[in-house]
Design a protein around this motif. Structure first.
Motif, short mmCIF file in Angstrom:
data_model
loop_
_atom_site.label_atom_id
_atom_site.label_comp_id
_atom_site.label_asym_id
_atom_site.label_seq_id
_atom_site.Cartn_x
_atom_site.Cartn_y
_atom_site.Cartn_z
N ARG A 484 -3.82 -1.00 2.49
CA ARG A 484 -3.48 -0.40 1.20
C ARG A 484 -4.45 0.71 0.78
N ALA A 485 -5.54 0.87 1.51
CA ALA A 485 -6.48 1.95 1.22
C ALA A 485 -6.02 3.28 1.81
N ARG A 486 -4.98 3.24 2.66
CA ARG A 486 -4.53 4.45 3.35
C ARG A 486 -3.30 5.03 2.64
N GLU A 487 -3.50 6.14 2.03
CA GLU A 487 -2.40 6.81 1.31
C GLU A 487 -1.55 7.59 2.29
N VAL A 488 -0.23 7.57 2.07
CA VAL A 488 0.71 8.34 2.86
C VAL A 488 1.14 9.53 2.04
N GLU A 489 0.95 10.72 2.58
CA GLU A 489 1.23 11.94 1.83
C GLU A 489 2.69 11.98 1.37
N TRP A 554 2.32 -1.17 4.43
CA TRP A 554 2.47 -2.06 3.28
C TRP A 554 3.55 -1.50 2.35
N HIS A 555 4.57 -2.32 2.04
CA HIS A 555 5.66 -1.94 1.15
C HIS A 555 5.70 -2.93 -0.02
N GLY A 559 5.21 -1.43 -8.28
CA GLY A 559 3.87 -0.91 -8.46
C GLY A 559 3.46 0.00 -7.32
N ALA A 560 2.26 0.56 -7.39
CA ALA A 560 1.77 1.49 -6.39
C ALA A 560 1.40 0.76 -5.11
N ALA A 561 1.71 1.38 -3.97
CA ALA A 561 1.36 0.78 -2.68
C ALA A 561 -0.14 0.89 -2.41
N VAL A 562 -0.74 2.01 -2.85
CA VAL A 562 -2.15 2.25 -2.58
C VAL A 562 -3.00 1.65 -3.70
N LEU A 563 -4.03 0.92 -3.31
CA LEU A 563 -4.94 0.34 -4.30
C LEU A 563 -5.77 1.45 -4.94
#
Length: 565
Positions: A484-489, A554-555, A559-563
Protein backbone atom coordinates in the motif's frame (compact mmCIF):
# COMPACT_ATOMS: atom_id res chain seq x y z
CA UNK A 1 -28.76 -22.98 -20.76
CA UNK A 2 -29.41 -20.38 -18.07
CA UNK A 3 -28.17 -16.88 -18.82
CA UNK A 4 -27.95 -14.81 -21.98
CA UNK A 5 -29.11 -16.40 -25.22
CA UNK A 6 -29.00 -14.83 -28.67
CA UNK A 7 -32.62 -13.66 -28.45
CA UNK A 8 -32.05 -12.17 -25.01
CA UNK A 9 -28.98 -10.31 -26.22
CA UNK A 10 -30.84 -8.97 -29.26
CA UNK A 11 -33.32 -7.28 -26.93
CA UNK A 12 -30.61 -5.52 -24.90
CA UNK A 13 -28.34 -2.65 -25.75
CA UNK A 14 -26.96 -2.04 -29.22
CA UNK A 15 -26.71 -5.26 -31.23
CA UNK A 16 -23.62 -5.27 -33.44
CA UNK A 17 -24.63 -7.25 -36.55
CA UNK A 18 -25.40 -10.33 -34.46
CA UNK A 19 -21.72 -10.95 -33.85
CA UNK A 20 -21.16 -12.31 -37.37
CA UNK A 21 -18.01 -10.28 -37.87
CA UNK A 22 -16.53 -11.62 -34.62
CA UNK A 23 -17.29 -15.19 -35.75
CA UNK A 24 -15.41 -14.52 -38.97
CA UNK A 25 -12.41 -13.29 -37.01
CA UNK A 26 -12.53 -16.39 -34.78
CA UNK A 27 -12.65 -18.63 -37.86
CA UNK A 28 -9.40 -17.08 -39.10
CA UNK A 29 -7.75 -17.42 -35.70
CA UNK A 30 -8.98 -20.92 -34.89
CA UNK A 31 -6.30 -23.03 -36.68
CA UNK A 32 -3.65 -21.25 -34.63
CA UNK A 33 -5.62 -20.96 -31.37
CA UNK A 34 -6.67 -24.62 -31.39
CA UNK A 35 -3.10 -25.84 -31.85
CA UNK A 36 -1.87 -23.57 -29.06
CA UNK A 37 -4.60 -24.89 -26.72
CA UNK A 38 -3.79 -28.49 -27.64
CA UNK A 39 -0.10 -28.03 -26.79
CA UNK A 40 -0.95 -26.30 -23.49
CA UNK A 41 -3.44 -29.01 -22.48
CA UNK A 42 -0.97 -31.82 -23.19
CA UNK A 43 1.55 -30.09 -20.94
CA UNK A 44 -0.86 -29.39 -18.07
CA UNK A 45 -3.07 -32.49 -18.24
CA UNK A 46 -0.85 -34.95 -16.26
CA UNK A 47 -0.78 -32.73 -13.15
CA UNK A 48 -4.47 -31.74 -13.40
CA UNK A 49 -5.72 -35.31 -13.89
CA UNK A 50 -3.50 -36.71 -11.15
CA UNK A 51 -4.43 -33.99 -8.63
CA UNK A 52 -8.18 -34.46 -9.21
CA UNK A 53 -8.56 -38.20 -9.65
CA UNK A 54 -11.25 -39.80 -7.44
CA UNK A 55 -10.64 -42.56 -4.91
CA UNK A 56 -11.84 -45.31 -7.26
CA UNK A 57 -9.12 -44.45 -9.77
CA UNK A 58 -5.46 -45.47 -9.59
CA UNK A 59 -4.38 -43.40 -12.59
CA UNK A 60 -5.49 -41.68 -15.79
CA UNK A 61 -3.47 -40.75 -18.89
CA UNK A 62 -4.38 -38.40 -21.74
CA UNK A 63 -3.35 -40.36 -24.83
CA UNK A 64 -4.66 -38.05 -27.55
CA UNK A 65 -6.11 -34.53 -27.61
CA UNK A 66 -7.35 -32.90 -30.85
CA UNK A 67 -10.03 -30.17 -30.70
CA UNK A 68 -11.18 -30.42 -34.31
CA UNK A 69 -11.52 -27.90 -37.14
CA UNK A 70 -14.85 -26.28 -36.25
CA UNK A 71 -14.34 -22.81 -34.71
CA UNK A 72 -16.59 -21.19 -32.07
CA UNK A 73 -19.27 -18.80 -33.30
CA UNK A 74 -20.72 -15.62 -31.77
CA UNK A 75 -24.53 -15.56 -31.94
CA UNK A 76 -25.06 -12.19 -30.30
CA UNK A 77 -23.14 -9.21 -28.95
CA UNK A 78 -24.24 -6.09 -27.13
CA UNK A 79 -22.92 -3.22 -25.08
CA UNK A 80 -23.77 -3.48 -21.39
CA UNK A 81 -25.76 -0.34 -20.58
CA UNK A 82 -26.33 -1.13 -16.89
CA UNK A 83 -23.06 0.46 -15.72
CA UNK A 84 -23.58 3.63 -13.72
CA UNK A 85 -21.63 6.82 -14.33
CA UNK A 86 -19.21 6.00 -11.52
CA UNK A 87 -17.70 3.00 -13.35
CA UNK A 88 -15.01 4.19 -15.79
CA UNK A 89 -15.26 1.18 -18.07
CA UNK A 90 -17.09 -0.27 -21.07
CA UNK A 91 -18.46 -3.83 -21.07
CA UNK A 92 -19.38 -5.90 -24.11
CA UNK A 93 -21.24 -9.22 -23.70
CA UNK A 94 -21.08 -11.95 -26.32
CA UNK A 95 -22.96 -15.24 -26.57
CA UNK A 96 -20.55 -17.94 -27.75
CA UNK A 97 -21.41 -21.40 -29.04
CA UNK A 98 -19.01 -24.14 -30.03
CA UNK A 99 -19.78 -27.60 -31.39
CA UNK A 100 -16.84 -29.71 -32.47
CA UNK A 101 -16.04 -33.27 -33.46
CA UNK A 102 -12.99 -33.57 -31.24
CA UNK A 103 -10.73 -36.59 -30.86
CA UNK A 104 -9.75 -37.16 -27.24
CA UNK A 105 -8.63 -40.50 -25.82
CA UNK A 106 -8.00 -41.42 -22.18
CA UNK A 107 -6.66 -44.56 -20.53
CA UNK A 108 -8.06 -45.12 -17.03
CA UNK A 109 -6.80 -47.54 -14.37
CA UNK A 110 -9.67 -47.89 -11.90
CA UNK A 111 -7.93 -49.83 -9.12
CA UNK A 112 -7.52 -47.38 -6.18
CA UNK A 113 -4.33 -47.05 -4.13
CA UNK A 114 -6.31 -47.91 -0.99
CA UNK A 115 -6.57 -51.44 -2.40
CA UNK A 116 -3.39 -51.74 -4.46
CA UNK A 117 -1.04 -50.91 -1.58
CA UNK A 118 -2.07 -54.14 0.18
CA UNK A 119 -1.48 -56.39 -2.86
CA UNK A 120 1.73 -57.75 -4.46
CA UNK A 121 2.90 -55.66 -7.42
CA UNK A 122 2.44 -58.54 -9.88
CA UNK A 123 -1.18 -58.93 -8.80
CA UNK A 124 -1.76 -55.17 -9.04
CA UNK A 125 -0.28 -55.08 -12.54
CA UNK A 126 -2.43 -57.97 -13.72
CA UNK A 127 -5.60 -56.48 -12.23
CA UNK A 128 -4.92 -53.07 -13.76
CA UNK A 129 -4.35 -54.62 -17.16
CA UNK A 130 -7.62 -56.54 -16.94
CA UNK A 131 -9.65 -53.62 -15.61
CA UNK A 132 -8.06 -50.72 -17.51
CA UNK A 133 -10.41 -48.61 -19.61
CA UNK A 134 -9.96 -46.80 -22.90
CA UNK A 135 -12.41 -43.92 -23.22
CA UNK A 136 -13.02 -41.69 -26.21
CA UNK A 137 -14.57 -38.21 -26.10
CA UNK A 138 -16.33 -36.84 -29.18
CA UNK A 139 -19.01 -34.32 -30.19
CA UNK A 140 -18.06 -31.68 -27.66
CA UNK A 141 -20.40 -28.69 -27.18
CA UNK A 142 -19.93 -25.51 -25.16
CA UNK A 143 -22.19 -22.49 -24.62
CA UNK A 144 -20.81 -19.46 -22.81
CA UNK A 145 -21.43 -15.78 -22.14
CA UNK A 146 -18.17 -13.91 -22.69
CA UNK A 147 -17.57 -10.49 -21.15
CA UNK A 148 -15.01 -8.04 -22.56
CA UNK A 149 -14.25 -5.11 -20.24
CA UNK A 150 -12.27 -2.05 -21.34
CA UNK A 151 -10.96 -0.50 -18.12
CA UNK A 152 -10.11 2.03 -16.83
CA UNK A 153 -11.07 4.79 -19.25
CA UNK A 154 -8.76 7.82 -19.21
CA UNK A 155 -8.85 11.23 -20.93
CA UNK A 156 -5.62 10.57 -22.84
CA UNK A 157 -4.52 8.23 -25.61
CA UNK A 158 -4.93 5.29 -25.91
CA UNK A 159 -7.97 6.05 -23.64
CA UNK A 160 -8.17 2.43 -22.38
CA UNK A 161 -5.49 0.91 -20.11
CA UNK A 162 -6.45 -2.75 -20.10
CA UNK A 163 -8.74 -5.33 -21.73
CA UNK A 164 -10.22 -8.00 -19.42
CA UNK A 165 -11.78 -11.18 -20.84
CA UNK A 166 -13.85 -13.67 -18.82
CA UNK A 167 -17.03 -15.76 -18.67
CA UNK A 168 -20.01 -14.28 -16.82
CA UNK A 169 -20.88 -17.73 -15.40
CA UNK A 170 -19.64 -21.30 -15.68
CA UNK A 171 -20.15 -22.33 -19.34
CA UNK A 172 -22.50 -25.18 -20.21
CA UNK A 173 -20.28 -28.06 -21.32
CA UNK A 174 -21.27 -31.46 -22.69
CA UNK A 175 -19.76 -34.25 -24.75
CA UNK A 176 -20.40 -37.82 -25.78
CA UNK A 177 -18.12 -40.50 -24.35
CA UNK A 178 -17.60 -44.10 -25.40
CA UNK A 179 -15.58 -47.02 -24.11
CA UNK A 180 -13.57 -49.08 -26.56
CA UNK A 181 -12.34 -51.23 -23.67
CA UNK A 182 -13.80 -51.74 -20.21
CA UNK A 183 -17.03 -52.06 -18.23
CA UNK A 184 -19.81 -49.74 -19.52
CA UNK A 185 -21.10 -49.08 -15.98
CA UNK A 186 -17.99 -47.01 -15.27
CA UNK A 187 -19.39 -44.30 -17.57
CA UNK A 188 -21.85 -43.35 -14.79
CA UNK A 189 -18.84 -42.24 -12.76
CA UNK A 190 -16.32 -41.25 -15.46
CA UNK A 191 -18.34 -38.69 -17.41
CA UNK A 192 -19.57 -36.65 -14.38
CA UNK A 193 -16.04 -36.67 -12.98
CA UNK A 194 -14.57 -35.48 -16.30
CA UNK A 195 -17.18 -32.71 -16.59
CA UNK A 196 -16.40 -31.42 -13.09
CA UNK A 197 -12.64 -31.70 -13.56
CA UNK A 198 -12.71 -29.77 -16.85
CA UNK A 199 -15.02 -27.16 -15.33
CA UNK A 200 -12.97 -26.60 -12.18
CA UNK A 201 -9.52 -26.77 -13.82
CA UNK A 202 -10.15 -25.06 -17.18
CA UNK A 203 -13.40 -23.06 -17.08
CA UNK A 204 -13.82 -21.76 -13.52
CA UNK A 205 -10.43 -19.95 -13.62
CA UNK A 206 -12.02 -17.75 -16.32
CA UNK A 207 -15.38 -17.09 -14.62
CA UNK A 208 -15.83 -13.53 -13.33
CA UNK A 209 -14.11 -12.14 -11.31
CA UNK A 210 -11.29 -14.35 -12.61
CA UNK A 211 -10.18 -13.15 -16.05
CA UNK A 212 -7.39 -12.78 -18.57
CA UNK A 213 -5.93 -9.27 -18.64
CA UNK A 214 -4.33 -7.76 -21.75
CA UNK A 215 -2.57 -4.41 -21.13
CA UNK A 216 -3.30 -1.88 -23.89
CA UNK A 217 -1.09 0.98 -22.74
CA UNK A 218 2.44 0.52 -21.50
CA UNK A 219 2.34 -0.02 -17.75
CA UNK A 220 -1.43 -0.51 -17.82
CA UNK A 221 -2.73 -1.85 -14.50
CA UNK A 222 -5.24 -4.69 -14.25
CA UNK A 223 -7.74 -2.88 -12.00
CA UNK A 224 -10.49 -4.90 -10.33
CA UNK A 225 -11.61 -3.30 -7.11
CA UNK A 226 -14.54 -4.93 -5.27
CA UNK A 227 -18.00 -3.40 -5.69
CA UNK A 228 -19.25 -4.52 -2.29
CA UNK A 229 -19.27 -7.18 0.39
CA UNK A 230 -21.76 -9.88 1.42
CA UNK A 231 -22.30 -10.64 5.11
CA UNK A 232 -23.62 -14.17 5.68
CA UNK A 233 -24.65 -16.02 8.82
CA UNK A 234 -25.39 -19.75 8.55
CA UNK A 235 -27.96 -20.65 11.20
CA UNK A 236 -29.30 -24.18 10.66
CA UNK A 237 -30.48 -26.81 8.18
CA UNK A 238 -33.54 -29.02 8.31
CA UNK A 239 -34.30 -32.50 6.98
CA UNK A 240 -30.75 -33.31 5.87
CA UNK A 241 -30.84 -36.80 4.24
CA UNK A 242 -28.87 -39.72 5.63
CA UNK A 243 -25.73 -40.38 3.59
CA UNK A 244 -24.54 -43.46 5.52
CA UNK A 245 -26.11 -46.68 6.75
CA UNK A 246 -25.88 -45.75 10.43
CA UNK A 247 -26.97 -42.52 12.11
CA UNK A 248 -27.57 -39.14 10.53
CA UNK A 249 -25.24 -37.01 8.42
CA UNK A 250 -22.24 -35.14 9.86
CA UNK A 251 -23.04 -31.92 8.02
CA UNK A 252 -20.95 -28.89 7.11
CA UNK A 253 -21.45 -26.10 4.58
CA UNK A 254 -18.97 -24.73 2.06
CA UNK A 255 -19.91 -21.24 0.89
CA UNK A 256 -18.40 -18.72 -1.50
CA UNK A 257 -18.86 -15.82 -3.87
CA UNK A 258 -15.51 -16.36 -5.57
CA UNK A 259 -14.85 -20.11 -6.03
CA UNK A 260 -11.14 -19.63 -5.34
CA UNK A 261 -11.97 -18.32 -1.86
CA UNK A 262 -14.27 -20.81 -0.11
CA UNK A 263 -15.31 -20.67 3.52
CA UNK A 264 -16.54 -23.57 5.67
CA UNK A 265 -18.69 -23.97 8.74
CA UNK A 266 -18.02 -26.35 11.60
CA UNK A 267 -19.19 -29.96 11.29
CA UNK A 268 -22.39 -30.80 13.18
CA UNK A 269 -22.29 -34.52 13.91
CA UNK A 270 -25.14 -37.02 13.62
CA UNK A 271 -27.98 -34.51 13.18
CA UNK A 272 -30.84 -34.46 10.69
CA UNK A 273 -31.47 -30.83 11.70
CA UNK A 274 -28.01 -29.35 12.40
CA UNK A 275 -27.70 -25.95 14.11
CA UNK A 276 -24.56 -23.83 13.67
CA UNK A 277 -25.32 -21.18 16.30
CA UNK A 278 -24.82 -18.32 13.87
CA UNK A 279 -21.45 -18.81 12.15
CA UNK A 280 -20.74 -15.58 10.24
CA UNK A 281 -18.69 -14.91 7.11
CA UNK A 282 -17.74 -11.93 4.93
CA UNK A 283 -17.08 -12.28 1.18
CA UNK A 284 -16.08 -9.52 -1.22
CA UNK A 285 -18.10 -8.99 -4.41
CA UNK A 286 -16.55 -7.74 -7.65
CA UNK A 287 -19.47 -7.65 -10.09
CA UNK A 288 -22.85 -7.81 -8.39
CA UNK A 289 -24.72 -8.30 -11.66
CA UNK A 290 -23.06 -11.66 -12.36
CA UNK A 291 -21.93 -13.10 -9.02
CA UNK A 292 -23.93 -15.27 -6.60
CA UNK A 293 -23.59 -16.63 -3.08
CA UNK A 294 -23.29 -20.42 -3.33
CA UNK A 295 -23.84 -22.86 -0.44
CA UNK A 296 -22.90 -26.55 -0.71
CA UNK A 297 -23.91 -29.06 1.98
CA UNK A 298 -21.56 -31.99 2.60
CA UNK A 299 -21.50 -35.03 4.88
CA UNK A 300 -18.13 -35.56 6.55
CA UNK A 301 -16.93 -39.15 6.42
CA UNK A 302 -14.03 -40.25 8.64
CA UNK A 303 -14.38 -43.97 7.95
CA UNK A 304 -10.94 -45.58 7.68
CA UNK A 305 -11.91 -47.45 4.50
CA UNK A 306 -13.84 -44.55 2.94
CA UNK A 307 -12.71 -41.08 3.98
CA UNK A 308 -14.41 -39.20 1.15
CA UNK A 309 -16.98 -36.60 2.20
CA UNK A 310 -20.34 -36.99 0.42
CA UNK A 311 -22.09 -34.24 -1.53
CA UNK A 312 -25.65 -33.49 -0.34
CA UNK A 313 -26.90 -30.46 -2.28
CA UNK A 314 -26.56 -26.80 -3.28
CA UNK A 315 -28.29 -23.41 -2.84
CA UNK A 316 -27.45 -20.43 -5.09
CA UNK A 317 -28.57 -16.82 -4.49
CA UNK A 318 -27.81 -14.19 -7.19
CA UNK A 319 -26.49 -11.06 -5.48
CA UNK A 320 -28.30 -8.83 -7.98
CA UNK A 321 -31.55 -9.99 -6.32
CA UNK A 322 -30.48 -8.53 -2.96
CA UNK A 323 -31.46 -4.92 -2.18
CA UNK A 324 -28.30 -3.08 -1.07
CA UNK A 325 -28.12 -2.67 2.70
CA UNK A 326 -31.20 -4.81 3.43
CA UNK A 327 -30.93 -7.83 5.73
CA UNK A 328 -32.53 -11.06 4.51
CA UNK A 329 -33.41 -13.89 6.88
CA UNK A 330 -34.52 -16.80 4.72
CA UNK A 331 -34.83 -20.56 4.35
CA UNK A 332 -33.22 -21.69 1.09
CA UNK A 333 -34.37 -24.78 -0.75
CA UNK A 334 -31.50 -27.22 -1.29
CA UNK A 335 -31.19 -28.70 -4.78
CA UNK A 336 -29.23 -31.72 -5.94
CA UNK A 337 -27.12 -30.68 -8.92
CA UNK A 338 -24.14 -33.07 -8.84
CA UNK A 339 -22.71 -32.02 -12.19
CA UNK A 340 -22.32 -28.49 -10.83
CA UNK A 341 -20.81 -29.56 -7.50
CA UNK A 342 -17.38 -28.00 -6.95
CA UNK A 343 -15.72 -30.88 -5.13
CA UNK A 344 -12.28 -30.51 -3.58
CA UNK A 345 -9.81 -33.34 -2.90
CA UNK A 346 -11.37 -35.46 -0.15
CA UNK A 347 -14.92 -34.77 -1.35
CA UNK A 348 -17.02 -37.18 -3.44
CA UNK A 349 -20.06 -36.64 -5.63
CA UNK A 350 -22.50 -39.50 -6.26
CA UNK A 351 -22.62 -41.25 -9.62
CA UNK A 352 -25.05 -39.94 -12.20
CA UNK A 353 -28.61 -40.83 -11.19
CA UNK A 354 -27.68 -41.66 -7.57
CA UNK A 355 -28.19 -38.28 -5.89
CA UNK A 356 -29.78 -38.04 -2.41
CA UNK A 357 -33.37 -36.84 -1.98
CA UNK A 358 -33.19 -33.21 -0.83
CA UNK A 359 -36.74 -32.19 -1.75
CA UNK A 360 -37.52 -31.30 1.89
CA UNK A 361 -34.05 -30.02 2.85
CA UNK A 362 -33.67 -26.32 3.65
CA UNK A 363 -30.78 -24.14 4.77
CA UNK A 364 -31.53 -21.16 7.03
CA UNK A 365 -29.25 -18.14 6.54
CA UNK A 366 -29.10 -14.40 7.20
CA UNK A 367 -27.57 -12.25 4.43
CA UNK A 368 -26.86 -8.61 3.67
CA UNK A 369 -25.17 -7.06 0.64
CA UNK A 370 -23.28 -3.81 1.34
CA UNK A 371 -22.05 -1.87 -1.74
CA UNK A 372 -18.88 0.19 -1.50
CA UNK A 373 -20.83 3.46 -1.48
CA UNK A 374 -22.66 2.32 1.71
CA UNK A 375 -19.57 0.87 3.42
CA UNK A 376 -19.18 3.85 5.77
CA UNK A 377 -22.61 3.08 7.24
CA UNK A 378 -21.48 -0.45 8.17
CA UNK A 379 -17.80 0.26 8.90
CA UNK A 380 -18.04 -1.06 12.47
CA UNK A 381 -19.20 -4.40 11.10
CA UNK A 382 -17.11 -4.78 7.95
CA UNK A 383 -13.91 -2.93 8.91
CA UNK A 384 -11.55 -1.91 6.08
CA UNK A 385 -11.39 -4.95 3.76
CA UNK A 386 -9.72 -5.30 0.40
CA UNK A 387 -8.37 -7.76 -2.15
CA UNK A 388 -4.70 -8.72 -2.31
CA UNK A 389 -3.58 -10.12 -5.67
CA UNK A 390 -0.15 -11.65 -6.26
CA UNK A 391 1.25 -12.94 -9.55
CA UNK A 392 4.58 -14.73 -10.11
CA UNK A 393 5.97 -13.87 -13.55
CA UNK A 394 9.48 -15.31 -13.44
CA UNK A 395 11.37 -17.93 -11.44
CA UNK A 396 15.16 -17.85 -11.60
CA UNK A 397 17.21 -20.72 -10.15
CA UNK A 398 20.99 -20.99 -9.82
CA UNK A 399 21.01 -24.46 -11.37
CA UNK A 400 18.42 -26.58 -13.24
CA UNK A 401 19.15 -29.46 -10.87
CA UNK A 402 16.95 -27.83 -8.20
CA UNK A 403 13.81 -28.18 -10.36
CA UNK A 404 10.93 -28.95 -10.19
CA UNK A 405 9.78 -26.40 -7.62
CA UNK A 406 6.35 -25.14 -6.58
CA UNK A 407 5.19 -21.75 -5.27
CA UNK A 408 2.82 -21.53 -2.28
CA UNK A 409 1.21 -18.31 -1.02
CA UNK A 410 -0.83 -17.35 2.03
CA UNK A 411 -1.61 -14.27 4.10
CA UNK A 412 -0.57 -14.18 7.75
CA UNK A 413 -3.17 -12.72 10.06
CA UNK A 414 -6.13 -13.96 7.96
CA UNK A 415 -8.21 -17.14 8.15
CA UNK A 416 -7.26 -19.63 5.48
CA UNK A 417 -9.69 -20.50 2.70
CA UNK A 418 -10.93 -24.08 2.27
CA UNK A 419 -8.40 -26.23 0.48
CA UNK A 420 -5.36 -24.65 2.13
CA UNK A 421 -2.84 -22.17 0.72
CA UNK A 422 -2.92 -21.85 -3.08
CA UNK A 423 0.00 -23.77 -4.61
CA UNK A 424 1.27 -23.48 -8.17
CA UNK A 425 1.86 -26.25 -10.71
CA UNK A 426 5.50 -27.38 -10.86
CA UNK A 427 8.11 -25.01 -12.28
CA UNK A 428 9.97 -27.18 -14.80
CA UNK A 429 12.91 -26.60 -17.16
CA UNK A 430 12.12 -25.09 -20.54
CA UNK A 431 12.34 -27.20 -23.68
CA UNK A 432 13.91 -26.77 -27.09
CA UNK A 433 16.52 -24.07 -27.63
CA UNK A 434 15.79 -22.57 -24.18
CA UNK A 435 16.29 -25.81 -22.25
CA UNK A 436 19.44 -24.51 -20.50
CA UNK A 437 17.84 -21.24 -19.32
CA UNK A 438 17.75 -20.80 -15.56
CA UNK A 439 15.42 -17.76 -15.69
CA UNK A 440 12.07 -19.41 -16.43
CA UNK A 441 8.96 -17.42 -17.42
CA UNK A 442 6.18 -18.65 -15.17
CA UNK A 443 2.65 -17.36 -14.69
CA UNK A 444 0.84 -18.14 -11.45
CA UNK A 445 -1.46 -15.91 -9.45
CA UNK A 446 -3.27 -16.06 -6.14
CA UNK A 447 -5.98 -13.82 -4.71
CA UNK A 448 -7.01 -13.22 -1.11
CA UNK A 449 -9.87 -11.45 0.66
CA UNK A 450 -8.15 -9.50 3.45
CA UNK A 451 -10.80 -8.78 6.08
CA UNK A 452 -11.16 -7.02 9.40
CA UNK A 453 -10.58 -3.57 10.90
CA UNK A 454 -7.83 -1.35 9.51
CA UNK A 455 -5.28 -2.38 12.14
CA UNK A 456 -5.78 -6.10 11.29
CA UNK A 457 -5.66 -5.51 7.54
CA UNK A 458 -2.49 -3.41 7.74
CA UNK A 459 -0.80 -5.98 10.01
CA UNK A 460 -1.33 -8.76 7.46
CA UNK A 461 1.67 -10.17 5.59
CA UNK A 462 1.84 -12.03 2.26
CA UNK A 463 4.01 -15.15 2.59
CA UNK A 464 5.48 -16.61 -0.61
CA UNK A 465 7.21 -19.98 -0.17
CA UNK A 466 9.25 -21.98 -2.67
CA UNK A 467 8.79 -25.72 -2.24
CA UNK A 468 10.93 -28.69 -3.21
CA UNK A 469 8.58 -31.60 -2.63
CA UNK A 470 6.97 -30.76 0.71
CA UNK A 471 9.99 -28.83 2.02
CA UNK A 472 10.29 -25.04 2.05
CA UNK A 473 13.56 -24.03 0.38
CA UNK A 474 13.00 -20.26 0.29
CA UNK A 475 10.44 -17.90 1.78
CA UNK A 476 9.62 -14.22 1.28
CA UNK A 477 7.42 -11.89 3.34
CA UNK A 478 5.68 -8.81 1.92
CA UNK A 479 3.65 -6.74 4.44
CA UNK A 480 0.37 -5.31 3.15
CA UNK A 481 1.60 -1.89 4.26
CA UNK A 482 4.58 -2.26 1.91
CA UNK A 483 2.20 -2.94 -1.00
CA UNK A 484 0.00 0.00 0.00
CA UNK A 485 3.03 2.31 0.11
CA UNK A 486 3.38 2.06 -3.68
CA UNK A 487 1.26 4.57 -5.54
CA UNK A 488 0.10 3.78 -9.07
CA UNK A 489 0.15 6.82 -11.33
CA UNK A 490 -3.35 7.99 -12.21
CA UNK A 491 -5.08 5.35 -10.03
CA UNK A 492 -6.57 5.87 -6.59
CA UNK A 493 -8.34 2.48 -6.38
CA UNK A 494 -5.22 0.31 -6.56
CA UNK A 495 -1.75 0.29 -5.02
CA UNK A 496 1.28 -1.94 -5.51
CA UNK A 497 3.66 -2.94 -8.26
CA UNK A 498 6.53 -5.27 -9.06
CA UNK A 499 8.71 -6.93 -6.41
CA UNK A 500 12.04 -8.65 -7.09
CA UNK A 501 12.46 -11.30 -4.38
CA UNK A 502 15.96 -12.74 -3.90
CA UNK A 503 16.94 -15.56 -1.57
CA UNK A 504 20.63 -14.90 -1.10
CA UNK A 505 22.92 -14.28 1.87
CA UNK A 506 22.30 -10.52 2.07
CA UNK A 507 18.50 -10.72 1.80
CA UNK A 508 18.33 -13.59 4.29
CA UNK A 509 20.24 -11.53 6.83
CA UNK A 510 17.87 -8.60 6.26
CA UNK A 511 14.78 -10.83 6.39
CA UNK A 512 15.92 -12.43 9.65
CA UNK A 513 15.71 -9.06 11.34
CA UNK A 514 12.37 -8.08 9.79
CA UNK A 515 10.49 -11.37 9.52
CA UNK A 516 7.61 -12.16 11.89
CA UNK A 517 8.19 -14.64 14.71
CA UNK A 518 7.83 -18.25 13.59
CA UNK A 519 4.60 -19.56 15.17
CA UNK A 520 4.69 -22.59 17.48
CA UNK A 521 4.74 -25.85 15.56
CA UNK A 522 6.29 -24.39 12.39
CA UNK A 523 8.84 -26.73 10.82
CA UNK A 524 11.72 -24.26 10.75
CA UNK A 525 14.52 -26.89 11.08
CA UNK A 526 13.09 -28.95 8.23
CA UNK A 527 12.76 -25.88 6.02
CA UNK A 528 16.31 -24.85 6.81
CA UNK A 529 17.56 -28.34 6.03
CA UNK A 530 15.70 -28.38 2.72
CA UNK A 531 17.14 -24.98 1.80
CA UNK A 532 20.62 -26.28 2.58
CA UNK A 533 20.03 -29.35 0.37
CA UNK A 534 18.92 -27.21 -2.57
CA UNK A 535 21.80 -24.81 -1.94
CA UNK A 536 24.25 -27.72 -2.03
CA UNK A 537 22.82 -28.95 -5.33
CA UNK A 538 23.08 -25.42 -6.74
CA UNK A 539 26.65 -24.91 -5.55
CA UNK A 540 25.83 -22.09 -3.11
CA UNK A 541 26.12 -21.92 0.65
CA UNK A 542 23.42 -21.12 3.21
CA UNK A 543 20.74 -20.00 0.76
CA UNK A 544 18.87 -21.39 -2.24
CA UNK A 545 19.74 -18.65 -4.72
CA UNK A 546 16.13 -18.56 -5.96
CA UNK A 547 14.87 -15.26 -7.40
CA UNK A 548 11.19 -14.50 -8.01
CA UNK A 549 9.77 -11.67 -10.09
CA UNK A 550 6.30 -10.90 -8.73
CA UNK A 551 3.52 -8.32 -8.98
CA UNK A 552 1.46 -7.61 -5.85
CA UNK A 553 -1.59 -5.32 -5.86
CA UNK A 554 -4.01 -4.00 -3.24
CA UNK A 555 -7.65 -3.20 -4.15
CA UNK A 556 -9.64 -1.72 -1.21
CA UNK A 557 -13.42 -1.96 -0.92
CA UNK A 558 -13.58 1.75 -0.17
CA UNK A 559 -11.22 4.58 0.67
CA UNK A 560 -7.76 5.28 -0.73
CA UNK A 561 -5.60 2.33 -1.74
CA UNK A 562 -2.36 4.10 -0.78
CA UNK A 563 -1.66 4.66 2.90
CA UNK A 564 -0.94 8.28 3.87
CA UNK A 565 2.75 9.01 4.33
Amino acid sequence: MAGLGAAHIANQGADLAGGKWVSEVLAKLWPYASRAVEVAVREMAPDILNDNKPTWMEGIVLERFVLGDEPPTITGIHVDETNDDETDEVRLEMCLEWRSKCDIQLTVKPLPKAVSKYLPSLVVGAMQYMTSLTAGVQSLSLQANVLLTLTPLKPRLPVVSCLQVCFTQRPALDFSITLTKGEMGVLNYLKPWLLRTIATAALDPLVIPEHVAVPIEEGGVDEQSPEGIVLVTVEKAENVPKMDYFGHSDTYVDLWVRPRIKRRTAVINNEANPVWSGESFQMLVHTRRYQSVTFELWDEDNDILDAQDDYIGTCVIPIRNMTPGKEYKTALQVHSSPLDAMALPGQRVAAEGASPDVSSTKLHVVMRYVPAKMADMFSAEIGAPGVLRARINMVEVPHLGVLPLKIRMQVQGQSMAVGGPPTSPPVRPLTGKDKERTAIPFSYDAVFDVLGPAEVVNASVLDIEVLSGSNVVASFHIPVTQVRAREVEGCTSVAGGEFILKDDASTRQHAAAAAPTVPPGAAAPAAAGAAAAVAAAAGVEGHSGVVLRAEVWWHPLYGAAVLPA
